[in-house]
Design a protein around this motif. Sequence first.
Motif, PDB file in Angstrom:
ATOM      1  N   THR A  74      22.399  70.511  40.928  1.00 53.24           N
ATOM      2  CA  THR A  74      23.250  71.300  41.811  1.00 53.24           C
ATOM      3  C   THR A  74      22.636  72.661  42.127  1.00 53.24           C
ATOM      4  O   THR A  74      22.664  73.111  43.276  1.00 53.24           O
ATOM      5  CB  THR A  74      24.659  71.437  41.217  1.00 53.24           C
ATOM      6  OG1 THR A  74      25.246  70.130  41.159  1.00 53.24           O
ATOM      7  CG2 THR A  74      25.554  72.337  42.063  1.00 53.24           C
ATOM      8  N   ALA A  75      22.065  73.321  41.134  1.00 56.41           N
ATOM      9  CA  ALA A  75      21.443  74.631  41.386  1.00 56.41           C
ATOM     10  C   ALA A  75      20.303  74.501  42.391  1.00 56.41           C
ATOM     11  O   ALA A  75      20.173  75.325  43.309  1.00 56.41           O
ATOM     12  CB  ALA A  75      20.941  75.245  40.080  1.00 56.41           C
ATOM     13  N   GLN A  76      19.478  73.463  42.253  1.00 58.84           N
ATOM     14  CA  GLN A  76      18.385  73.245  43.205  1.00 58.84           C
ATOM     15  C   GLN A  76      18.926  72.947  44.596  1.00 58.84           C
ATOM     16  O   GLN A  76      18.386  73.438  45.588  1.00 58.84           O
ATOM     17  CB  GLN A  76      17.498  72.088  42.745  1.00 58.84           C
ATOM     18  CG  GLN A  76      16.671  72.392  41.515  1.00 58.84           C
ATOM     19  CD  GLN A  76      16.008  71.136  40.981  1.00 58.84           C
ATOM     20  OE1 GLN A  76      16.672  70.155  40.651  1.00 58.84           O
ATOM     21  NE2 GLN A  76      14.694  71.163  40.908  1.00 58.84           N
ATOM     22  N   LEU A  77      19.981  72.135  44.682  1.00 57.82           N
ATOM     23  CA  LEU A  77      20.566  71.822  45.983  1.00 57.82           C
ATOM     24  C   LEU A  77      21.096  73.085  46.656  1.00 57.82           C
ATOM     25  O   LEU A  77      20.913  73.290  47.856  1.00 57.82           O
ATOM     26  CB  LEU A  77      21.671  70.782  45.850  1.00 57.82           C
ATOM     27  CG  LEU A  77      22.327  70.381  47.170  1.00 57.82           C
ATOM     28  CD1 LEU A  77      21.315  69.720  48.108  1.00 57.82           C
ATOM     29  CD2 LEU A  77      23.500  69.463  46.919  1.00 57.82           C
ATOM     30  N   LEU A  78      21.730  73.945  45.895  1.00 54.30           N
ATOM     31  CA  LEU A  78      22.226  75.203  46.454  1.00 54.30           C
ATOM     32  C   LEU A  78      21.065  76.068  46.954  1.00 54.30           C
ATOM     33  O   LEU A  78      21.156  76.683  48.023  1.00 54.30           O
ATOM     34  CB  LEU A  78      23.075  75.946  45.432  1.00 54.30           C
ATOM     35  CG  LEU A  78      24.398  75.276  45.072  1.00 54.30           C
ATOM     36  CD1 LEU A  78      25.062  75.991  43.902  1.00 54.30           C
ATOM     37  CD2 LEU A  78      25.322  75.189  46.262  1.00 54.30           C
ATOM     38  N   ASP A  79      19.960  76.100  46.205  1.00 52.57           N
ATOM     39  CA  ASP A  79      18.779  76.844  46.649  1.00 52.57           C
ATOM     40  C   ASP A  79      18.208  76.265  47.939  1.00 52.57           C
ATOM     41  O   ASP A  79      17.826  77.003  48.854  1.00 52.57           O
ATOM     42  CB  ASP A  79      17.694  76.851  45.569  1.00 52.57           C
ATOM     43  CG  ASP A  79      18.040  77.712  44.369  1.00 52.57           C
ATOM     44  OD1 ASP A  79      18.968  78.554  44.459  1.00 52.57           O
ATOM     45  OD2 ASP A  79      17.377  77.539  43.320  1.00 52.57           O
ATOM     46  N   LEU A  80      18.137  74.932  48.029  1.00 49.25           N
ATOM     47  CA  LEU A  80      17.629  74.275  49.241  1.00 49.25           C
ATOM     48  C   LEU A  80      18.524  74.580  50.434  1.00 49.25           C
ATOM     49  O   LEU A  80      18.042  74.826  51.548  1.00 49.25           O
ATOM     50  CB  LEU A  80      17.532  72.762  49.027  1.00 49.25           C
ATOM     51  CG  LEU A  80      16.478  72.285  48.035  1.00 49.25           C
ATOM     52  CD1 LEU A  80      16.678  70.801  47.737  1.00 49.25           C
ATOM     53  CD2 LEU A  80      15.078  72.566  48.542  1.00 49.25           C
TER      54      LEU A  80
END
Length: 136
Positions: free
Chosen positions: A14-20
């Motif tokens: 989820t953290a990576q998706l938010l960054d993307l």
Amino acid sequence: MTPTLPRTVRAVDTAQLLDLTQEAAMHGFSQRLPVEWLQDHLAAEATHYLLPTLVQRLRHRPEVPLQWRCQLLTVRTGEQIWGLLDILPDTFDRIPETLDTASKNDIVSRIEHAVTVREWVEQTAADTGPEEMPRP
């Protein structure tokens, strides 16, 4: 010359998706969900899967870099929800390859049968009251 679209699936948390999604917003990419909406609706421990499906070049906006348009299968509390996210090719390439072939095939099949974000929002609104459709 247009770069070759990768034929793979990548998993992100989820953290990576938010960054993307934040990166997509920064570049003004058209296919993304608002970060705030995702923060409100994604399970923190969920895994999200990205499948590049289209090379996106905006000839009418030459300042916007080339992107991979990815189909996104996001899993929230067991629900599978399908959306789109535009990602820079270099950013996608930096996401580690962690899935085996069988898992990738399973994810592609699940993407084909998942409800869209719009359908999920409408279904949720019918169950709990009106909710606004997210806009980038």
